[in-house]
Structure formats: C-alpha cells, structure tokens
Design a protein around this motif. Structure first.
Motif, short mmCIF file in Angstrom:
data_model
loop_
_atom_site.label_atom_id
_atom_site.label_comp_id
_atom_site.label_asym_id
_atom_site.label_seq_id
_atom_site.Cartn_x
_atom_site.Cartn_y
_atom_site.Cartn_z
N THR A 135 16.54 19.26 41.96
CA THR A 135 16.47 19.07 40.73
C THR A 135 16.43 17.47 40.37
OG1 THR A 135 17.58 21.03 39.84
CG2 THR A 135 17.45 19.44 38.44
N PRO A 136 15.62 16.96 39.75
CA PRO A 136 15.65 15.54 39.63
C PRO A 136 16.83 15.13 38.98
CG PRO A 136 13.46 16.25 38.88
CD PRO A 136 14.20 17.47 39.10
N TRP A 137 17.20 13.80 39.11
CA TRP A 137 18.62 13.25 38.67
C TRP A 137 18.55 13.08 37.24
CZ3 TRP A 137 22.99 10.82 40.51
CH2 TRP A 137 23.58 10.05 39.95
N ALA A 138 17.43 12.83 36.81
CA ALA A 138 16.91 12.70 35.11
C ALA A 138 17.00 13.73 34.49
CB ALA A 138 15.40 11.90 34.90
N ASP A 139 16.90 15.06 35.16
CA ASP A 139 16.85 16.32 34.45
C ASP A 139 18.27 16.73 34.52
OD1 ASP A 139 14.24 15.86 34.23
OD2 ASP A 139 13.73 17.06 35.52
N THR A 140 19.39 16.07 34.95
CA THR A 140 20.87 16.65 34.90
C THR A 140 21.62 15.60 33.99
OG1 THR A 140 21.33 15.28 36.75
CG2 THR A 140 20.49 17.43 37.45
N THR A 141 22.54 16.33 33.53
CA THR A 141 23.89 15.60 32.85
C THR A 141 24.58 15.05 33.83
OG1 THR A 141 25.12 17.52 32.45
CG2 THR A 141 23.35 17.38 30.74
#
Length: 538
Positions: free
Chosen positions: A258-264
């Motif tokens: 999962t990309p960093w930007a897609d996680t909180t």
C-alpha cells in the motif's frame, strides 16, 4: 577432484578464493560441472565471516530460515537450527557441516592467503600465488571473499605502545578473552559494536564506549526453536526460497504494497508497531518503500524509532548521546539484545568523539581532547573496508598488468558486481554495485551470484574457442549509470557511512550496493538468457 588436504595441483580449471557461503557453494558447483577446481582459505577452517568474527555476542541478524543454502533438500533435512538468530558458533558449525557433507574440505588449501593474481594473456590463464610461496595457474578465478572481510584499523597514534590488549573484533582469538573485572574500551557503535557492548557490559569492571555516530537499535526477538518450528520451516522451504529471490533485501518479506500516501498516520503507526514487534530487519526491509526516498516519510519513521529508543534509556543524559538525528535506514540498522539497557548500568560510560576526538593511545589507555581513560583492553569495532578491501588487499592485475586497486582508487565500478572490464575470466561475488555488497541477506545473494557465475563458466566452456569471457567497457559503463540512477534516488546516497565508502579515507564515494535484490536478479537473468549479452566471449 580429491586432492590431499592443504595441497593443490599446479594447473587448474578454476581457483576459488575464500571458504565461506560463496566459496563452498562455488567449489561444489564447479566440481559438479566436472571442472578441476581448488580453493584457498587464509583461515585454518571453513566458514568465512563466521570463522573470523568470534567476538562476544556475534550472531546473525538474518533469521535462520533464510540464513542457509537452498540447493539441497538433504542439507535442509539434516540440520536443525536452535534459535531464530543463530550465534557465531552455530553458524560456523553449520558451514562445517555443509563442507563435510559435500566433501569439500579436501579441495581447499587452508592457512594459505592468496597474495597475488596476474592475468597471462599469452596463455589465457591466471597465475595465482600465496603467502606460502605456492603458485598455480587457472583459467577462471573466483573471488568469494565476502563484503566485510578487510578490517578497518584507524591510525590511532601510539597504539603500538599500549601495554594492554589491543584487538579488532574480526581477529578475536579462538580461545576467547577473559574480560571479567577489567577496564575495557570499545571504539565504534555499528552492528558489531552493538553486539560486543551488550554482551560484555555485565562482565567487565568498567566499560567506556567511544562513539562517533549513534546507531538506531531494533530490539531483536530471538526465541529458541522447537521441533514444531523446524517442521514448519521445512514445510514452507520452497515458498520461502522463492520469496527471498524477489524481495528488496533477500529476506522472506518485502516492502509494503500500500502506498504511503494512501494511509493515514494512525494506520502507519499500527504498521510500524507490528513491524517493530517482529524484532527483525523487517523494520527496514519490510517497511514502506517511500521511507528510503522521501525525507518526510523517513522522518516520521525515524521519530517512531527514536521514541522506542527513549523508552529504553533511563540514565540521565544517555538519550541525548545515543539517539541518532539522521534518518532511520540510511545507515546500516542493527538488531540488539539489551544494547541500550547496557548504558543504564553504572559501569558503562559513553564517550562522545564528536565532542572530543581521540588524540592518541597511550601506554595505559586512550586520551581524547579533554580526558584520559585508563584501560586494560581496547576493542576496535571500527568496521571494514567494505566490498572492495578484501579484493584490493590482493595484488590482482588484469590485462597489461593493470591493478584493480589502482582502478578502484580512482573510481569504484564493476559490471553487475560480477566482473570488471580488463580482467578476463575473473569473477567476483559480494563486490561493489551488486546487492551482496551491503543490502542483502548474504546467503540469498551469494548463492544467486555463484549460480550465475558458474552457469556463465559452463556456457563459456561450451561456446568459447579460447574459453575467455570479459565484460565489455560499454556494458560496465551502462551498469554503473543504471546503478547510480537507482541508488542516488535514495536517501542512503546522501548520508556518509560505510555503505557509501565514507568510513575509509580517500575511498571514492559511491553507494557500494545495488538496492533491490529482486530487480538485480532479473537483470542478471536477462543477461544470461541473451547469451551473456554485454560479456565478450572468445
């Protein structure tokens, strides 16, 4: 061939230098191909790194399920690891078990250090000489010396006058050393220093740790293994063997999908906690890929690690000295078993060399700019001349008598870390610009390189009129360009460390290791599939 132990014939198809993971496998593979091959080993026995590094606390930080050979089901079936991260003694026993099971020992001349190798262009052979005056000729020369072999011993003024014991960790005596109650100084806090310090802190009288750069410490989880654990490892052996081939760093885990930007931030915190709890290098090699290239992502992970370290330090002022300010994973991150807790002890003292460097070693200890420390033992955990040092310690001269040391003193370049243009039929493992130089679970990368090298030799034996193979200058140049594009995009390239050669004065700066085992393997396979494109065969 079954030559008597410690002897070698004068004419050979191949010579293998070193008897560690790579050297033993190379001997086995070449013999299976029907070639007349012999090995030379400076030590009195096999095991490479695990023969030389006997210092207190030495152990792998790769889990035992991946720190082994993959090519033999029999070896897997008949060897039982006792713990998740084996200690030096056990890994040395494992490599001796392999050498005996495969009957490799008679193929090796022990206690013989290769001192020179020169290419004879008229005969298309290498002339190899040793410190015992022995000389052999061979078509193929394989360096299997390991990336961390040549010790770095800084030129501390006056060290020859020290009346106590002065020793580098990689030259620890087989019989050990009695440190009980003594005043001990350890210089260096890299992975080796961490292991030494945490092990001897409770044994010595006083321990002075001379630190220039603090290190991130990942708490190791190292359970003893049960029969059920070992059965589970064997059951997933083939699956694990495939996983390591395609990972970032040669382990059975890979980076987050999962990309960093897609996680909180909360989701990332949960992932960090889970990775940290595993107690392994998954904290580095199984994290978000972005933490290796994005300063913002890296700082978030770095602060998480600093928080974990602060929670383990109770002595006033210790955290200020021991917690790094640089980014996590941009230097080699070690695993520890009580390293930070050692500094909570009253008999352990940190000496900050950035505040006051070592001026000299005296007859009775170490003098810095503002204090003198009386010592009985000085332990150098000062590391190695990584990737190049073991090779350049040998006078290796290729076409026209050109020394590889002279070339690498100017610029460190190779063709995939497997050959160097101008050095026909000379193959290297754990050399610069390949993952095995620094960023890999070494058994994964060394086996891959040995398989590529021996397959290449087999191809040359069948297809080469003169049985000579050499990387072209154009191919080497293209690989260097690609390597630099990949590695310079990482934060690793921006930090001084042994990963960039910065620990050795005058060493040309370059990230020494290719970053990504799976991509490297694919590139090697592509070259082989195209008839070793980029390598001139004649």
């Amino acid at each position: 061939m079954n030559a008597p132990a410690n002897t070698s014939p004068a004419t050979l198809d191949a010579v293998v230098i070193g008897a560690g993971f790579a050297g033993l496998y190379a001997l086995h593979r070449l013999r299976e191909m029907g070639l007349n091959v012999h090995g030379f080993e400076a030590g009195t026995g096999v095991a490479g790194t695990w023969y030389w590094n006997r210092y207190p606390g030495a152990r792998t930080d790769s889990a035992s399920d991946v720190y082994q050979y993959w090519f033999s089901d029999e070896l897997l079936k008949d060897w039982n690891w006792s713990e998740r991260f084996p200690a030096q003694e056990e890994t040395e026993r494992y490599l001796n078990f392999v050498a005996d099971r495969l009957n490799l020992r008679p193929m090796i001349s022990f206690s013989q250090r290769v001192t020179a190798a020169k290419w004879d262009a008229a005969s298309n052979v290498w002339v190899v000489t040793t410190d015992k005056g022995e000389s052999v000729r061979c078509r193929y020369l394989l360096s299997c010396l390991g990336p961390l072999t040549e010790p770095k011993v800084p030129p501390f003024k006056g060290h020859e006058n020290f009346k106590g014991q002065f020793i580098h960790t990689s030259r620890w005596p087989k019989g050990g050393m009695d440190l009980r109650g003594k005043r001990v100084g350890v210089i260096g806090t890299g992975a080796t220093g961490v292991q030494v310090i945490q092990t001897i802190a409770s044994q010595v009288g006083e321990l002075f740790v001379f630190q220039r750069t603090p290190t991130y410490a990942i708490a190791m989880r190292n359970p003893k293994l049960t029969d059920a654990d070992r059965a589970a490892t064997r059951a997933r052996h083939k699956e694990t063997g495939e996983a390591v081939k395609h990972s970032l760093a040669g382990f059975a885990f890979n980076m987050q999908t999962t990309p960093w930007a897609d996680t909180t931030k909360e989701q990332r915190r949960k992932i960090f906690e889970d990775l940290y709890a595993d107690g392994s290098l998954i904290m580095w090699g199984g994290n978000f890929g972005e933490v290796l290239v994005d300063p913002v992502a890296n700082e978030e992970l770095s602060e998480f690690m600093r928080e974990k370290m602060r929670s383990r330090l109770t002595k006033p002022g210790a955290a200020d000295k021991l917690i790094p300010k640089y980014g996590f994973g941009t230097r080699r991150p070690p695993l520890d078993i009580g390293y930070l807790e050692a500094f909570n002890r009253e008999n352990v003292h940190i000496v900050d060399l950035l505040e006051s460097p070592i001026e000299r070693v005296t007859e009775t200890g170490i003098k810095t700019g503002n204090a003198e420390y009386p010592l009985d033992v000085i332990i150098l955990a000062t590391g190695f001349d990584a990737a190049t040092g073991a090779i350049t310690a040998i006078d290796i001269r290729g076409r026209d008598g050109v020394a590889i040391k002279d070339l690498w003193d100017r610029d460190i370049t190779t063709a995939m870390g497997l050959q160097k243009h101008g050095f026909p039929n000379f193959f290297t493992s754990a050399a610069p610009l390949a993952p095995a130089a620094a960023f890999c679970n070494l058994p994964t990368c060394l086996q891959q390189q040995v398989e590529w090298i021996t397959d290449c030799i087999g191809y040359v034996e069948k297809n080469g009129k003169d049985k000579v193979v050499e990387a072209t200058q154009a191919f080497e140049d293209n690989w260097v360009k690609h390597h630099d594009e990949v590695t310079n995009a990482t934060l690793i390239a921006k930090v001084d460390s042994w990963w960039t050669g910065a620990n050795i004065a005058g060493k040309p700066r370059r990230v020494l290791s290719y970053v990504h085992v799976g991509n490297y393997r694919q590139a090697c396979e592509d070259v082989a599939r195209k008839g070793y494109e980029g390598f001139e065969i004649r």
